[in-house]
Design an enzyme around this catalytic site. Structure first.
Site, PDB file in Angstrom:
ATOM      1  N   GLU A 256     -17.932 -78.077   2.528  1.00  0.00           N
ATOM      2  CA  GLU A 256     -18.115 -78.835   3.781  1.00  0.00           C
ATOM      3  C   GLU A 256     -17.103 -79.980   3.855  1.00  0.00           C
ATOM      4  O   GLU A 256     -16.588 -80.296   4.930  1.00  0.00           O
ATOM      5  CB  GLU A 256     -19.541 -79.383   3.879  1.00  0.00           C
ATOM      6  CG  GLU A 256     -20.611 -78.318   3.957  1.00  0.00           C
ATOM      7  CD  GLU A 256     -20.375 -77.312   5.064  1.00  0.00           C
ATOM      8  OE1 GLU A 256     -20.189 -77.713   6.220  1.00  0.00           O
ATOM      9  OE2 GLU A 256     -20.363 -76.104   4.754  1.00  0.00           O
ATOM     10  N   TRP A 259     -14.034 -78.560   5.113  1.00  0.00           N
ATOM     11  CA  TRP A 259     -14.045 -78.405   6.583  1.00  0.00           C
ATOM     12  C   TRP A 259     -13.541 -79.687   7.242  1.00  0.00           C
ATOM     13  O   TRP A 259     -12.798 -79.657   8.223  1.00  0.00           O
ATOM     14  CB  TRP A 259     -15.471 -78.122   7.093  1.00  0.00           C
ATOM     15  CG  TRP A 259     -15.823 -76.673   7.168  1.00  0.00           C
ATOM     16  CD1 TRP A 259     -16.664 -75.998   6.337  1.00  0.00           C
ATOM     17  CD2 TRP A 259     -15.355 -75.713   8.125  1.00  0.00           C
ATOM     18  NE1 TRP A 259     -16.732 -74.681   6.730  1.00  0.00           N
ATOM     19  CE2 TRP A 259     -15.961 -74.475   7.822  1.00  0.00           C
ATOM     20  CE3 TRP A 259     -14.486 -75.772   9.221  1.00  0.00           C
ATOM     21  CZ2 TRP A 259     -15.722 -73.319   8.566  1.00  0.00           C
ATOM     22  CZ3 TRP A 259     -14.251 -74.624   9.965  1.00  0.00           C
ATOM     23  CH2 TRP A 259     -14.861 -73.419   9.637  1.00  0.00           C
ATOM     24  N   TRP A 287     -15.540 -73.774  34.324  1.00  0.00           N
ATOM     25  CA  TRP A 287     -16.787 -74.436  33.905  1.00  0.00           C
ATOM     26  C   TRP A 287     -17.555 -74.887  35.136  1.00  0.00           C
ATOM     27  O   TRP A 287     -16.963 -75.222  36.166  1.00  0.00           O
ATOM     28  CB  TRP A 287     -16.476 -75.636  33.007  1.00  0.00           C
ATOM     29  CG  TRP A 287     -15.699 -75.274  31.775  1.00  0.00           C
ATOM     30  CD1 TRP A 287     -14.380 -75.510  31.536  1.00  0.00           C
ATOM     31  CD2 TRP A 287     -16.190 -74.584  30.610  1.00  0.00           C
ATOM     32  NE1 TRP A 287     -14.013 -75.012  30.300  1.00  0.00           N
ATOM     33  CE2 TRP A 287     -15.117 -74.426  29.715  1.00  0.00           C
ATOM     34  CE3 TRP A 287     -17.435 -74.058  30.252  1.00  0.00           C
ATOM     35  CZ2 TRP A 287     -15.242 -73.800  28.477  1.00  0.00           C
ATOM     36  CZ3 TRP A 287     -17.565 -73.440  29.006  1.00  0.00           C
ATOM     37  CH2 TRP A 287     -16.466 -73.306  28.143  1.00  0.00           C
ATOM     38  N   ASN A 322     -26.480 -80.537  11.350  1.00  0.00           N
ATOM     39  CA  ASN A 322     -25.362 -79.651  11.678  1.00  0.00           C
ATOM     40  C   ASN A 322     -25.802 -78.355  12.373  1.00  0.00           C
ATOM     41  O   ASN A 322     -25.208 -77.948  13.375  1.00  0.00           O
ATOM     42  CB  ASN A 322     -24.578 -79.306  10.411  1.00  0.00           C
ATOM     43  CG  ASN A 322     -23.448 -78.341  10.693  1.00  0.00           C
ATOM     44  OD1 ASN A 322     -22.577 -78.626  11.504  1.00  0.00           O
ATOM     45  ND2 ASN A 322     -23.492 -77.174  10.059  1.00  0.00           N
ATOM     46  N   TRP A 340     -16.982 -77.944  27.437  1.00  0.00           N
ATOM     47  CA  TRP A 340     -17.210 -78.493  26.092  1.00  0.00           C
ATOM     48  C   TRP A 340     -16.752 -79.948  26.000  1.00  0.00           C
ATOM     49  O   TRP A 340     -17.267 -80.722  25.210  1.00  0.00           O
ATOM     50  CB  TRP A 340     -16.528 -77.636  25.018  1.00  0.00           C
ATOM     51  CG  TRP A 340     -15.041 -77.443  25.196  1.00  0.00           C
ATOM     52  CD1 TRP A 340     -14.428 -76.453  25.900  1.00  0.00           C
ATOM     53  CD2 TRP A 340     -13.983 -78.256  24.667  1.00  0.00           C
ATOM     54  NE1 TRP A 340     -13.060 -76.594  25.847  1.00  0.00           N
ATOM     55  CE2 TRP A 340     -12.754 -77.696  25.090  1.00  0.00           C
ATOM     56  CE3 TRP A 340     -13.940 -79.394  23.865  1.00  0.00           C
ATOM     57  CZ2 TRP A 340     -11.511 -78.231  24.757  1.00  0.00           C
ATOM     58  CZ3 TRP A 340     -12.704 -79.942  23.518  1.00  0.00           C
ATOM     59  CH2 TRP A 340     -11.506 -79.358  23.975  1.00  0.00           C
ATOM     60  N   TRP A 363     -16.937 -78.703  18.599  1.00  0.00           N
ATOM     61  CA  TRP A 363     -17.157 -78.324  20.000  1.00  0.00           C
ATOM     62  C   TRP A 363     -16.332 -77.103  20.380  1.00  0.00           C
ATOM     63  O   TRP A 363     -16.816 -76.211  21.073  1.00  0.00           O
ATOM     64  CB  TRP A 363     -16.876 -79.503  20.942  1.00  0.00           C
ATOM     65  CG  TRP A 363     -18.104 -80.338  21.065  1.00  0.00           C
ATOM     66  CD1 TRP A 363     -18.404 -81.473  20.360  1.00  0.00           C
ATOM     67  CD2 TRP A 363     -19.249 -80.054  21.879  1.00  0.00           C
ATOM     68  NE1 TRP A 363     -19.661 -81.915  20.693  1.00  0.00           N
ATOM     69  CE2 TRP A 363     -20.198 -81.065  21.631  1.00  0.00           C
ATOM     70  CE3 TRP A 363     -19.566 -79.060  22.791  1.00  0.00           C
ATOM     71  CZ2 TRP A 363     -21.444 -81.096  22.266  1.00  0.00           C
ATOM     72  CZ3 TRP A 363     -20.803 -79.087  23.429  1.00  0.00           C
ATOM     73  CH2 TRP A 363     -21.731 -80.098  23.164  1.00  0.00           C
TER      74      TRP A 363
HETATM   75  P1  FAD Z   1     -23.460 -82.890   4.974  1.00  0.00           P
HETATM   76  O1  FAD Z   1     -23.935 -81.528   5.241  1.00  0.00           O
HETATM   77  O2  FAD Z   1     -24.159 -83.666   3.927  1.00  0.00           O
HETATM   78  O3  FAD Z   1     -21.900 -82.774   4.624  1.00  0.00           O
HETATM   79  C1  FAD Z   1     -21.183 -83.799   3.963  1.00  0.00           C
HETATM   80  C2  FAD Z   1     -19.944 -84.160   4.731  1.00  0.00           C
HETATM   81  O4  FAD Z   1     -19.089 -83.033   4.866  1.00  0.00           O
HETATM   82  C3  FAD Z   1     -20.195 -84.623   6.159  1.00  0.00           C
HETATM   83  O5  FAD Z   1     -20.589 -85.972   6.203  1.00  0.00           O
HETATM   84  C4  FAD Z   1     -18.846 -84.379   6.795  1.00  0.00           C
HETATM   85  O6  FAD Z   1     -17.919 -85.377   6.493  1.00  0.00           O
HETATM   86  C5  FAD Z   1     -18.397 -83.096   6.119  1.00  0.00           C
HETATM   87  N1  FAD Z   1     -18.801 -81.946   6.940  1.00  0.00           N
HETATM   88  C6  FAD Z   1     -19.939 -81.218   6.833  1.00  0.00           C
HETATM   89  N2  FAD Z   1     -19.929 -80.199   7.706  1.00  0.00           N
HETATM   90  C7  FAD Z   1     -18.777 -80.293   8.404  1.00  0.00           C
HETATM   91  C8  FAD Z   1     -18.193 -79.528   9.446  1.00  0.00           C
HETATM   92  N3  FAD Z   1     -18.778 -78.444   9.958  1.00  0.00           N
HETATM   93  N4  FAD Z   1     -17.024 -79.934   9.947  1.00  0.00           N
HETATM   94  C9  FAD Z   1     -16.390 -81.026   9.447  1.00  0.00           C
HETATM   95  N5  FAD Z   1     -16.883 -81.777   8.446  1.00  0.00           N
HETATM   96  C10 FAD Z   1     -18.058 -81.417   7.922  1.00  0.00           C
HETATM   97  N6  FAD Z   1     -18.867 -84.130  11.724  1.00  0.00           N
HETATM   98  C11 FAD Z   1     -18.411 -85.381  11.702  1.00  0.00           C
HETATM   99  O7  FAD Z   1     -18.193 -85.940  10.622  1.00  0.00           O
HETATM  100  N7  FAD Z   1     -18.177 -86.087  12.864  1.00  0.00           N
HETATM  101  C12 FAD Z   1     -18.406 -85.521  14.081  1.00  0.00           C
HETATM  102  O8  FAD Z   1     -18.175 -86.184  15.092  1.00  0.00           O
HETATM  103  C13 FAD Z   1     -18.914 -84.200  14.131  1.00  0.00           C
HETATM  104  N8  FAD Z   1     -19.199 -83.612  15.319  1.00  0.00           N
HETATM  105  C14 FAD Z   1     -19.658 -82.318  15.338  1.00  0.00           C
HETATM  106  C15 FAD Z   1     -19.891 -81.695  16.581  1.00  0.00           C
HETATM  107  C16 FAD Z   1     -20.351 -80.381  16.647  1.00  0.00           C
HETATM  108  C17 FAD Z   1     -20.576 -79.720  17.982  1.00  0.00           C
HETATM  109  C18 FAD Z   1     -20.595 -79.661  15.442  1.00  0.00           C
HETATM  110  C19 FAD Z   1     -21.094 -78.247  15.482  1.00  0.00           C
HETATM  111  C20 FAD Z   1     -20.360 -80.273  14.216  1.00  0.00           C
HETATM  112  C21 FAD Z   1     -19.885 -81.592  14.138  1.00  0.00           C
HETATM  113  N9  FAD Z   1     -19.632 -82.239  12.900  1.00  0.00           N
HETATM  114  C22 FAD Z   1     -19.137 -83.514  12.895  1.00  0.00           C
HETATM  115  C23 FAD Z   1     -19.771 -81.502  11.625  1.00  0.00           C
HETATM  116  C24 FAD Z   1     -21.146 -81.625  10.927  1.00  0.00           C
HETATM  117  O9  FAD Z   1     -22.163 -81.300  11.834  1.00  0.00           O
HETATM  118  C25 FAD Z   1     -21.388 -83.024  10.369  1.00  0.00           C
HETATM  119  O10 FAD Z   1     -20.311 -83.416   9.555  1.00  0.00           O
HETATM  120  C26 FAD Z   1     -22.644 -83.120   9.533  1.00  0.00           C
HETATM  121  O11 FAD Z   1     -23.750 -82.644  10.228  1.00  0.00           O
HETATM  122  C27 FAD Z   1     -22.873 -84.574   9.134  1.00  0.00           C
HETATM  123  O12 FAD Z   1     -24.062 -84.711   8.447  1.00  0.00           O
HETATM  124  P2  FAD Z   1     -24.098 -84.993   6.892  1.00  0.00           P
HETATM  125  O13 FAD Z   1     -23.231 -86.154   6.552  1.00  0.00           O
HETATM  126  O14 FAD Z   1     -25.549 -85.056   6.487  1.00  0.00           O
HETATM  127  O15 FAD Z   1     -23.423 -83.653   6.356  1.00  0.00           O
END
Ligand code: FAD
Length: 433
Positions: A256, A259, A287, A322, A340, A363
């Site tokens: 993650e 990502w 849209w 997420n 979006w 998005w």
């Molecule tokens: P955890 O699951 O604990 O993951 C740890 C860290 O890994 C996160 O804090 C983040 O830095 C990174 N991470 C995890 N999943 C992703 C992912 N899919 N993409 C990129 N990084 C990831 N993440 C953001 O940091 N900022 C945003 O503005 C953001 N907007 C999003 C919008 C949409 C529509 C979607 C589908 C996802 C988005 N994400 C975003 C990715 C992800 O949802 C979040 O990083 C995550 O939910 C944050 O929660 P956590 O810190 O508990 O994540």
């Protein structure tokens, strides 16, 4: 007068393992620590109780306390970066400015202007990699091209990490900071902001969370994720320490974090994704201009309980799980056929962990127009998603207490109708030339 070095904090609000700060301290000159509350950013924020501004303010207070141990303090300005720097350069004998790189489009533009100013004044400007393991031009295909698909990118990322994991650095034992700038931090009120009631999660992940991450992370009712997003955004945690801790326990968690760097790489390599679809054909989709539908989505009144739970969690806590981000974003773009970019802007306003690159990537992924191998006809069924990922309805009931009673709204659109509509509209738009 004795020359000094300046260290400019931006998205790296910590003393521990702060690459640019440690380099500045090794310069041999006393270090003046600085921060700018940037009016170009703050003036655009619509909520005056924005919890992110309060969070930055409290981190700065903490840094200030830590710096007092060495007789120093943090100098904080409120203004436009170029004006602030002109003022600082006239007040202090600064010979060199150190900072960590930020590769978002606005930050690159800002730093270019500051670099020019510093060059004109004969001041050195040194920037460092700090907030990622690999920057946007470091993990490339063997032929030097940028990746556009995640899996091969992540493999290359991991092999590079295994070849040479970056070192974690401590602050030197007796750091020499500049002690001649004792001024109080500007208050939130002086910048026309006020404190928020939203709580900020702590900047740490436990071994327990790491161990269960792979099995729990998809279930929004479980405490299965880290909630570290805001700390990664503002650097109140070191990415190197985090990866070092996670690698032996959870490859899935590290994935993650990859990502996060993948989307930063995409934004760096293709800055046009701000405002435009990664796959250009998708900019032909007509849209629907539907402010009422959009408002029901924002308020969590769509009649689809998982969507409503997520939207209310976001509004009340600045966080959304997420899995639920994927479902709510898919609902807006596919079921309601709303652009979006509208959803992206709403998340940008509300998410504590808002990050341009990840939000844009998330998005575009949900709308089907991003760098993703899956075709557009993947349309999440929000009811099936709820059954699968919130089987007992615990998450839904937490945020939608009226769910299951007469008071809960009817679905605003029928799933089968919405699915057929979006498939038809996308197919037609993508077939046109
Ligand atoms: P955890 O699951 O604990 O993951 C740890 C860290 O890994 C996160 O804090 C983040 O830095 C990174 N991470 C995890 N999943 C992703 C992912 N899919 N993409 C990129 N990084 C990831 N993440 C953001 O940091 N900022 C945003 O503005 C953001 N907007 C999003 C919008 C949409 C529509 C979607 C589908 C996802 C988005 N994400 C975003 C990715 C992800 O949802 C979040 O990083 C995550 O939910 C944050 O929660 P956590 O810190 O508990 O994540």
């Amino acid at each position: 007068m004795e020359k000094i070095s300046a260290f400019w904090f931006r998205r790296d609000l910590r003393l521990d393992d702060n690459t640019g700060l440690i380099a500045a301290l090794k310069s041999g000159k006393p270090v003046l620590p600085l921060f700018i509350f940037d009016r170009y950013i703050l003036d655009k924020l619509e909520d005056k109780d924005d919890a992110r501004v309060g969070f930055i303010h409290s981190r700065l207070e903490k840094l200030n306390e830590e710096l007092q141990i060495w007789g120093s303090s943090l100098l904080v300005a409120y203004g436009k970066p170029l004006d602030v720097w002109k003022c600082w350069l006239s007040q202090f004998p600064i010979a060199a400015v150190y900072c960590n790189r930020d590769t978002e489009p606005y930050a690159l533009e800002r730093d270019k202007r500051i670099a020019t100013l510093l060059q004109e004044r004969g001041v050195e400007f040194q920037t460092f990699k700090d907030q990622v393991i690999f920057e946007g031009n470091e993990v490339l295909k063997p032929d030097g091209q940028a990746y556009s698909v995640f899996t091969p990118y992540s493999r290359r990322w991991l092999s590079r990490y295994e070849e040479s994991a970056p070192r974690v650095q401590k602050l030197p034992a007796n750091p020499v900071f500049f002690t001649g700038s004792k001024r109080p931090l500007p208050s939130l009120a002086s910048m026309k902001f006020k404190a928020s009631s939203i709580a900020i999660p702590e900047a740490a992940i436990s071994e327990k969370t790491l161990k269960s991450y792979a099995s729990l992370r998809d279930f929004p009712a479980e405490p299965g994720v880290s909630r570290l997003g805001i700390h990664l955004r503002f650097g109140s945690i070191s990415i190197r320490r985090l990866v070092q801790k996670a690698i032996p326990t959870s490859k899935v968690f590290v994935n993650e974090l990859i990502w996060r760097e993948f989307y930063q790489m995409i934004l760096f390599q293709h800055p046009r994704v701000v405002g435009q679809a990664f796959k250009p054909a998708y900019d032909r989709i007509p849209w629907r201009d539907d402010p009422e539908g959009f408002e029901r989505w924002q308020k969590g009144l769509t009649g689809y309980p998982l969507v409503d739970a997520g939207m209310r969690e976001l509004a009340q806590t600045g966080y959304m799980h997420n899995r639920v981000r994927m479902v709510t974003a898919s609902f807006l773009t596919k079921h309601l056929l709303i652009d979006w970019r509208w959803g992206e802007a709403w998340f940008a306003r509300k998410l504590l962990d808002f990050e341009l690159a990840s939000n844009n990537g998330g998005w575009q992924w949900a709308a089907g127009c991003g760098c993703d191998a899956a075709p557009y006809f993947r349309v999440f069924n929000p009811l099936n998603q709820a059954q699968k990922f919130d089987p007992k309805g615990a998450y839904i009931r937490r945020w939608v207490p009226e769910y299951g009673t007469q008071r809960y709204v009817e679905p605003m659109i029928e799933h089968r109708f919405a699915r057929e509509r979006v498939l038809g509209v996308f197919k037609k738009a993508l077939a046109e030339h």
